[in-house]
Design an enzyme around this catalytic site. Sequence first.
Site, PDB file in Angstrom:
ATOM      1  CB  THR A 145      -4.706   8.858  -7.539  1.00  0.00           C
ATOM      2  OG1 THR A 145      -5.786   9.572  -8.126  1.00  0.00           O
ATOM      3  CG2 THR A 145      -3.470   9.728  -7.669  1.00  0.00           C
ATOM      4  CG  ASP A 146      -8.704   8.421 -11.218  1.00  0.00           C
ATOM      5  OD1 ASP A 146      -8.327   9.186 -10.296  1.00  0.00           O
ATOM      6  OD2 ASP A 146      -9.905   8.277 -11.522  1.00  0.00           O
ATOM      7  CE  LYS A 168      -0.672   8.997  -4.662  1.00  0.00           C
ATOM      8  NZ  LYS A 168      -0.316   8.178  -3.477  1.00  0.00           N
TER       9      LYS A 168
HETATM   10  P1  NAD Z   1      -5.949  10.095   3.834  1.00  0.00           P
HETATM   11  O1  NAD Z   1      -5.536  11.517   3.703  1.00  0.00           O
HETATM   12  O2  NAD Z   1      -7.267   9.754   4.436  1.00  0.00           O
HETATM   13  O3  NAD Z   1      -4.849   9.288   4.683  1.00  0.00           O
HETATM   14  C1  NAD Z   1      -3.475   9.501   4.519  1.00  0.00           C
HETATM   15  C2  NAD Z   1      -2.771   8.912   5.727  1.00  0.00           C
HETATM   16  O4  NAD Z   1      -1.339   9.083   5.542  1.00  0.00           O
HETATM   17  C3  NAD Z   1      -3.134   9.607   7.053  1.00  0.00           C
HETATM   18  O5  NAD Z   1      -3.394   8.640   8.041  1.00  0.00           O
HETATM   19  C4  NAD Z   1      -1.890  10.424   7.389  1.00  0.00           C
HETATM   20  O6  NAD Z   1      -1.705  10.586   8.790  1.00  0.00           O
HETATM   21  C5  NAD Z   1      -0.801   9.570   6.763  1.00  0.00           C
HETATM   22  N1  NAD Z   1       0.420  10.328   6.426  1.00  0.00           N
HETATM   23  C6  NAD Z   1       0.489  11.530   5.781  1.00  0.00           C
HETATM   24  N2  NAD Z   1       1.772  11.913   5.657  1.00  0.00           N
HETATM   25  C7  NAD Z   1       2.541  10.938   6.231  1.00  0.00           C
HETATM   26  C8  NAD Z   1       3.921  10.759   6.401  1.00  0.00           C
HETATM   27  N3  NAD Z   1       4.798  11.686   5.982  1.00  0.00           N
HETATM   28  N4  NAD Z   1       4.367   9.639   7.007  1.00  0.00           N
HETATM   29  C9  NAD Z   1       3.487   8.704   7.475  1.00  0.00           C
HETATM   30  N5  NAD Z   1       2.154   8.832   7.349  1.00  0.00           N
HETATM   31  C10 NAD Z   1       1.686   9.935   6.724  1.00  0.00           C
HETATM   32  O7  NAD Z   1      -5.818   9.492   2.361  1.00  0.00           O
HETATM   33  P2  NAD Z   1      -6.659   8.324   1.659  1.00  0.00           P
HETATM   34  O8  NAD Z   1      -7.829   8.929   1.001  1.00  0.00           O
HETATM   35  O9  NAD Z   1      -6.833   7.215   2.599  1.00  0.00           O
HETATM   36  O10 NAD Z   1      -5.627   7.902   0.510  1.00  0.00           O
HETATM   37  C11 NAD Z   1      -4.669   6.874   0.738  1.00  0.00           C
HETATM   38  C12 NAD Z   1      -3.852   6.700  -0.529  1.00  0.00           C
HETATM   39  O11 NAD Z   1      -4.709   6.356  -1.623  1.00  0.00           O
HETATM   40  C13 NAD Z   1      -3.111   7.971  -0.950  1.00  0.00           C
HETATM   41  O12 NAD Z   1      -1.841   7.599  -1.413  1.00  0.00           O
HETATM   42  C14 NAD Z   1      -3.968   8.525  -2.081  1.00  0.00           C
HETATM   43  O13 NAD Z   1      -3.191   9.263  -2.983  1.00  0.00           O
HETATM   44  C15 NAD Z   1      -4.517   7.259  -2.695  1.00  0.00           C
HETATM   45  N6  NAD Z   1      -5.816   7.384  -3.394  1.00  0.00           N
HETATM   46  C16 NAD Z   1      -6.871   7.978  -2.762  1.00  0.00           C
HETATM   47  C17 NAD Z   1      -8.100   8.035  -3.417  1.00  0.00           C
HETATM   48  C18 NAD Z   1      -9.323   8.641  -2.749  1.00  0.00           C
HETATM   49  O14 NAD Z   1     -10.368   8.787  -3.399  1.00  0.00           O
HETATM   50  N7  NAD Z   1      -9.271   8.989  -1.468  1.00  0.00           N
HETATM   51  C19 NAD Z   1      -8.244   7.506  -4.709  1.00  0.00           C
HETATM   52  C20 NAD Z   1      -7.136   6.908  -5.313  1.00  0.00           C
HETATM   53  C21 NAD Z   1      -5.932   6.841  -4.637  1.00  0.00           C
END
Ligand code: NAD
Length: 319
Positions: free
Chosen positions: A125-126, A153
């Site tokens: 993430t940013d 992160k």
């Molecule tokens: P989310 O919270 O919707 O999904 C996370 C998923 O990970 C869920 O399905 C959860 O069940 C699973 N999970 C959590 N802990 C776990 C574990 N210990 N073992 C296995 N599975 C596990 O998150 P998202 O918004 O889809 O984000 C996904 C990735 O992208 C993350 O790494 C986040 O940091 C990154 N990210 C998100 C954004 C955003 O705007 N949402 C932006 C940039 C980066």
Amino acid sequence: MKVFVTGGAGFIGSQYVRAMLAGEYAGYEDAEVTVFDLLTYAGTTDNLPLGHARLTFVRGDIRDADALAQALPGHDVVVHFAAESHVDRSLVGAAPFVSTNVLGTQLLLDACLRHGVTTVLCVSTDEVYGSIESGAWDEEWPLLPNSPYSASKAGSDLIARACWRTHGLDVRITRCSNNYGPYQNTEKLIPLFITNLLRGRPVPLYGDGRNVREWLHVADHCAALQLVLTDGAPGEIYNIGSGVEVANASIARRLVDLCGADPALIHHVADRKGHDLRYALDFGKITKLGFSPAIEFDQGLESTVRWYREHPERWPDES
Ligand code: NAD
């Protein structure tokens, strides 16, 4: 090609899986996909086309080396989305964030080394850069994360890069701006506001609402991830952004309009602790690989509102 997707039942991971199984990624039309997901409160198999011939779902924890040793062998590529992802929750309790995001990433990388995975794409993430008043971060910018979420992160990023440098594993890291789109958990700003406004309920806007985020549609994020997988290089970090900077107050006003709600429903509440003022990415590096966002923000926001309107089963319970 066998692709192992951690966190593939969450918001972004499931978009990636749905797109891959729909044949949207050239060269991966026949890929077999394993989703490995703990199904925390944030994940649900409702996000996935269960029963698809090329999809296997495994409920498992990336912190469980035995579970990884069972599920991972035979896969060529790992796309690592699994994380605790909500900043507000990290302010209340940081331990699960450090556990899943840092230790979980380390254990996943250990398993990748042990089981002959060719390439690992770590989705970051940013927010690892901190907050920036003017200008934009490039990939060389120092990491100055401000919340337990973003710090964990950053730890995950650094562990991943060290695995490439130490062991020569092909690890690639992406740092994306804020995502929006369908299937997002309604604890996050945009779906929380949409579902509250559609119910005629107030929406809580932190502080004066001038905090600025850079917004990218989730489908564009996933297309960029696939580009890094196919055309990126080992050990490299790629920012993924849109250049679309919007203050939270402006998002709230747009959503009021799109939902046909009363502007008086926007309620200012006490600011989030340590609330970052502005995020902005220089994403020239991935642009050189051929990336440009396809979904214009106003259209993407409108279609997101439509999706939540048409899916009341995704709204939070009335309480
Ligand atoms: P989310 O919270 O919707 O999904 C996370 C998923 O990970 C869920 O399905 C959860 O069940 C699973 N999970 C959590 N802990 C776990 C574990 N210990 N073992 C296995 N599975 C596990 O998150 P998202 O918004 O889809 O984000 C996904 C990735 O992208 C993350 O790494 C986040 O940091 C990154 N990210 C998100 C954004 C955003 O705007 N949402 C932006 C940039 C980066």
